[in-house]
Enzyme design. Structure first.
Site, PDB file in Angstrom:
ATOM      1  N   GLU A  70     -62.583 -50.421  52.814  1.00 16.39           N
ATOM      2  CA  GLU A  70     -64.074 -50.843  52.566  1.00 16.39           C
ATOM      3  C   GLU A  70     -64.789 -50.145  51.373  1.00 16.39           C
ATOM      4  O   GLU A  70     -64.492 -49.058  51.241  1.00 16.39           O
ATOM      5  CB  GLU A  70     -65.105 -50.476  54.156  1.00 16.39           C
ATOM      6  CG  GLU A  70     -64.434 -51.537  55.091  1.00 16.39           C
ATOM      7  CD  GLU A  70     -65.027 -50.877  56.371  1.00 16.39           C
ATOM      8  OE1 GLU A  70     -65.563 -51.982  57.134  1.00 16.39           O
ATOM      9  OE2 GLU A  70     -65.350 -49.768  56.610  1.00 16.39           O
ATOM     10  N   CYS A 127     -67.521 -37.288  61.817  1.00 17.32           N
ATOM     11  CA  CYS A 127     -67.180 -38.392  61.112  1.00 17.32           C
ATOM     12  C   CYS A 127     -66.006 -39.424  61.734  1.00 17.32           C
ATOM     13  O   CYS A 127     -65.120 -39.024  62.363  1.00 17.32           O
ATOM     14  CB  CYS A 127     -66.413 -37.989  59.605  1.00 17.32           C
ATOM     15  SG  CYS A 127     -66.133 -39.242  58.646  1.00 17.32           S
ATOM     16  N   GLY A 145     -61.940 -41.662  53.437  1.00 22.47           N
ATOM     17  CA  GLY A 145     -60.875 -40.708  52.823  1.00 22.47           C
ATOM     18  C   GLY A 145     -61.565 -39.262  52.065  1.00 22.47           C
ATOM     19  O   GLY A 145     -62.699 -39.407  51.947  1.00 22.47           O
ATOM     20  N   SER A 200     -66.967 -36.867  45.780  1.00 23.32           N
ATOM     21  CA  SER A 200     -67.302 -36.097  46.912  1.00 23.32           C
ATOM     22  C   SER A 200     -66.148 -35.538  47.499  1.00 23.32           C
ATOM     23  O   SER A 200     -65.239 -36.148  47.840  1.00 23.32           O
ATOM     24  CB  SER A 200     -68.260 -36.876  47.737  1.00 23.32           C
ATOM     25  OG  SER A 200     -68.601 -36.347  48.978  1.00 23.32           O
ATOM     26  N   LEU A 227     -71.112 -29.947  52.700  1.00 28.19           N
ATOM     27  CA  LEU A 227     -71.207 -28.640  53.081  1.00 28.19           C
ATOM     28  C   LEU A 227     -71.466 -28.663  54.617  1.00 28.19           C
ATOM     29  O   LEU A 227     -70.806 -27.875  55.334  1.00 28.19           O
ATOM     30  CB  LEU A 227     -72.357 -27.838  52.489  1.00 28.19           C
ATOM     31  CG  LEU A 227     -72.341 -26.381  52.262  1.00 28.19           C
ATOM     32  CD1 LEU A 227     -71.130 -25.800  51.686  1.00 28.19           C
ATOM     33  CD2 LEU A 227     -73.588 -25.875  51.659  1.00 28.19           C
ATOM     34  N   CYS A 271     -73.056 -43.633  56.039  1.00 20.52           N
ATOM     35  CA  CYS A 271     -72.135 -42.462  55.766  1.00 20.52           C
ATOM     36  C   CYS A 271     -71.437 -42.339  56.896  1.00 20.52           C
ATOM     37  O   CYS A 271     -71.917 -42.142  58.238  1.00 20.52           O
ATOM     38  CB  CYS A 271     -72.938 -41.416  55.347  1.00 20.52           C
ATOM     39  SG  CYS A 271     -73.711 -41.533  53.658  1.00 20.52           S
TER      40      CYS A 271
HETATM   41  N1  SAH Z   1     -64.135 -36.886  52.326  1.00 16.85           N
HETATM   42  C1  SAH Z   1     -65.329 -36.860  51.540  1.00 16.85           C
HETATM   43  C2  SAH Z   1     -65.697 -38.197  51.053  1.00 16.85           C
HETATM   44  C3  SAH Z   1     -66.502 -38.936  52.000  1.00 16.85           C
HETATM   45  S1  SAH Z   1     -68.175 -38.819  51.912  1.00 16.85           S
HETATM   46  C4  SAH Z   1     -66.471 -35.969  51.862  1.00 16.85           C
HETATM   47  O1  SAH Z   1     -66.293 -35.512  53.160  1.00 16.85           O
HETATM   48  O2  SAH Z   1     -67.180 -35.433  51.079  1.00 16.85           O
HETATM   49  C5  SAH Z   1     -68.583 -39.028  53.345  1.00 16.85           C
HETATM   50  C6  SAH Z   1     -70.035 -38.224  53.541  1.00 16.85           C
HETATM   51  O3  SAH Z   1     -70.618 -38.792  54.991  1.00 16.85           O
HETATM   52  C7  SAH Z   1     -69.754 -36.696  53.656  1.00 16.85           C
HETATM   53  O4  SAH Z   1     -70.710 -36.317  53.077  1.00 16.85           O
HETATM   54  C8  SAH Z   1     -70.015 -36.646  55.246  1.00 16.85           C
HETATM   55  O5  SAH Z   1     -70.396 -35.246  55.380  1.00 16.85           O
HETATM   56  C9  SAH Z   1     -70.845 -37.772  55.807  1.00 16.85           C
HETATM   57  N2  SAH Z   1     -70.718 -38.074  57.171  1.00 16.85           N
HETATM   58  C10 SAH Z   1     -69.619 -38.188  57.735  1.00 16.85           C
HETATM   59  N3  SAH Z   1     -70.007 -38.644  58.990  1.00 16.85           N
HETATM   60  C11 SAH Z   1     -71.208 -38.891  59.001  1.00 16.85           C
HETATM   61  C12 SAH Z   1     -72.211 -39.261  59.948  1.00 16.85           C
HETATM   62  N4  SAH Z   1     -71.626 -40.010  61.251  1.00 16.85           N
HETATM   63  N5  SAH Z   1     -73.511 -39.366  59.676  1.00 16.85           N
HETATM   64  C13 SAH Z   1     -73.898 -39.042  58.576  1.00 16.85           C
HETATM   65  N6  SAH Z   1     -73.228 -38.615  57.576  1.00 16.85           N
HETATM   66  C14 SAH Z   1     -71.738 -38.552  57.878  1.00 16.85           C
HETATM   67 FE1  SF4 Z   2     -64.423 -35.108  56.719  1.00 16.89          FE
HETATM   68 FE2  SF4 Z   2     -64.995 -36.712  54.537  1.00 16.89          FE
HETATM   69 FE3  SF4 Z   2     -62.644 -37.013  55.967  1.00 16.89          FE
HETATM   70 FE4  SF4 Z   2     -65.012 -37.984  57.034  1.00 16.89          FE
HETATM   71  S1  SF4 Z   2     -64.238 -38.643  55.224  1.00 16.89           S
HETATM   72  S2  SF4 Z   2     -63.349 -36.518  58.103  1.00 16.89           S
HETATM   73  S3  SF4 Z   2     -66.449 -36.263  56.236  1.00 16.89           S
HETATM   74  S4  SF4 Z   2     -63.359 -35.174  54.847  1.00 16.89           S
END
Ligand code: SAH
Ligand code: SF4
Length: 344
Positions: free
Chosen positions: A93, A120, A158, A190, A213, A331
């Protein structure tokens, strides 16, 4: 078609090499690159400034891949989720987030994710495979047929730095003046914090960096983001400090506010201390709840308190109000399933 080469997996220098192997001049590669990315050509027949002989040769040895959306869902706030079926039956997506004409496209880099962050949804689907360079770039090509895209963020499904080679190549195509022509100031990667790959990314391409973070102590981060056990906060922040950003840009620190877990004033204070010697901005993301996940959204009061603490200390902070949550495009909600049986 399978033993043919997908030209969309090539950066411009790689395409030059490919044509050099056919005894062709370098400028032919530039011409083809422009056809692919500026004129959106989907067949060699369209490339009228190439000789018939070269077009024929290309048709026999290469092909031009494409992604057409399987479905497009539009949320109440105008957010659009594109679902793409991949050649092997997997799906990914992309999310288009409109903002007064400055559209941001959020790209996926993998099918699933291996990082298994506890909060996540993508992380709970485990890892299936890396996207190819072409599959990353084709998300941009497809959406650009509908709307103008101003910013690109690799924040979809990813972990981009777990697929470093293809992500770097895709970015090179995006920022190439003969390619998709995005300014590198408008492309952001990211990461959850793969420290050696952050350094490698910075060596190979100039691009903006966002770091998820999400915790201010190793104790908590170890628990909610397993990657922290390998690369703890001190190492992660050192890598942020050393990252070669485009000029006058800042590292974006994404911080998912988990109700009662990391949303107190003490967390805000520790966050400020951790990032204060790095050019920074902060994106606060109130947790989007999803089924089967024990975390809760933060209260309005906790969000406001956290936001104000940073703002009062002159941090550039935005709280990302949930976009596209009604179409599961917010997100951490992407799962990339070709699930036609129900639409929830
Ligand atoms: N894997 C990379 C790129 C994906 S970004 C990363 O983690 O940076 C996806 C973003 O959504 C990340 O900042 C993660 O912390 C945030 N995220 C994941 N699950 C979420 C949720 N349930 N609610 C809000 N933000 C979330
Ligand atoms: Fe963690 Fe980003 Fe992978 Fe979601 S997409 S599991 S926030 S690394």
């Amino acid at each position: 078609m399978h033993d043919k080469i997908d030209l969309k997996n090539f950066t411009l220098p790689e395409l030059e090499q490919f044509l050099f192997g056919k005894g062709k001049e370098r400028f032919r590669a530039t011409q083809i690159f422009k056809w692919l990315y500026q004129k959106d050509a989907r067949s060699f027949d369209e490339m009228t400034n190439l000789s018939r002989e070269l077009r024929q040769d290309l048709a026999e040895t290469a092909f031009i891949s494409d992604l057409a959306p399987e479905a497009v869902e539009e949320g109440a706030d105008g957010t659009r989720k594109y679902l793409f079926a991949l050649a092997d039956g997997n799906a990914v997506e992309s999310v288009l987030i409109p903002d007064e004409g400055r559209n941001t496209l959020c790209l996926s880099s993998q099918v699933g994710c291996a990082m298994a962050c506890e909060f996540c949804l993508t992380g709970t689907f485990l890892f299936t495979r890396n996207l190819t360079t072409a599959e990353i770039v084709n998300q941009v090509c497809a959406v650009r047929r509908d709307v103008e895209i101003r910013n690109i963020v690799l924040m979809g499904m990813g972990e981009p730095l777990h697929n470093l080679d293809n992500v770097v190549r895709a970015i090179q195509i995006m920022i190439d003046g003969n390619g998709l022509q995005f300014s590198n100031r408008r492309v952001t990667v990211s990461t959850s914090g793969l420290v050696p790959e952050m350094a490698e990314l910075g060596r190979r391409v100039t691009v903006n960096l966002a770091v998820s973070l999400n915790a201010t102590t190793d104790e908590l981060r170890d628990r909610i983001m397993p990657i922290n056990r390998k690369y703890p906060l001190r190492e992660l922040l050192k890598a942020c400090k050393e990252f070669p950003l485009p000029s006058r840009r800042k590292v974006t620190f994404a911080y998912v506010l988990l109700g009662g877990v990391n949303d107190t004033l003490d967390d805000a204070k520790r966050l400020l201390r951790l990032i204060s010697d790095i050019p920074n901005k902060v994106n606060l993301i109130p947790f989007n709840e999803h089924e089967g996940c024990g975390f809760k959204a933060p209260t309005r009061q906790a969000i406001d308190q956290f936001h104000s603490y940073l703002l009062d200390r002159h941090v550039t902070v935005i709280t990302r109000e949930s976009r596209g949550s009604d179409i599961s495009a917010a997100c951490g909600q992407l799962k990339g399933r070709l699930d036609r049986s129900h639409s929830s």
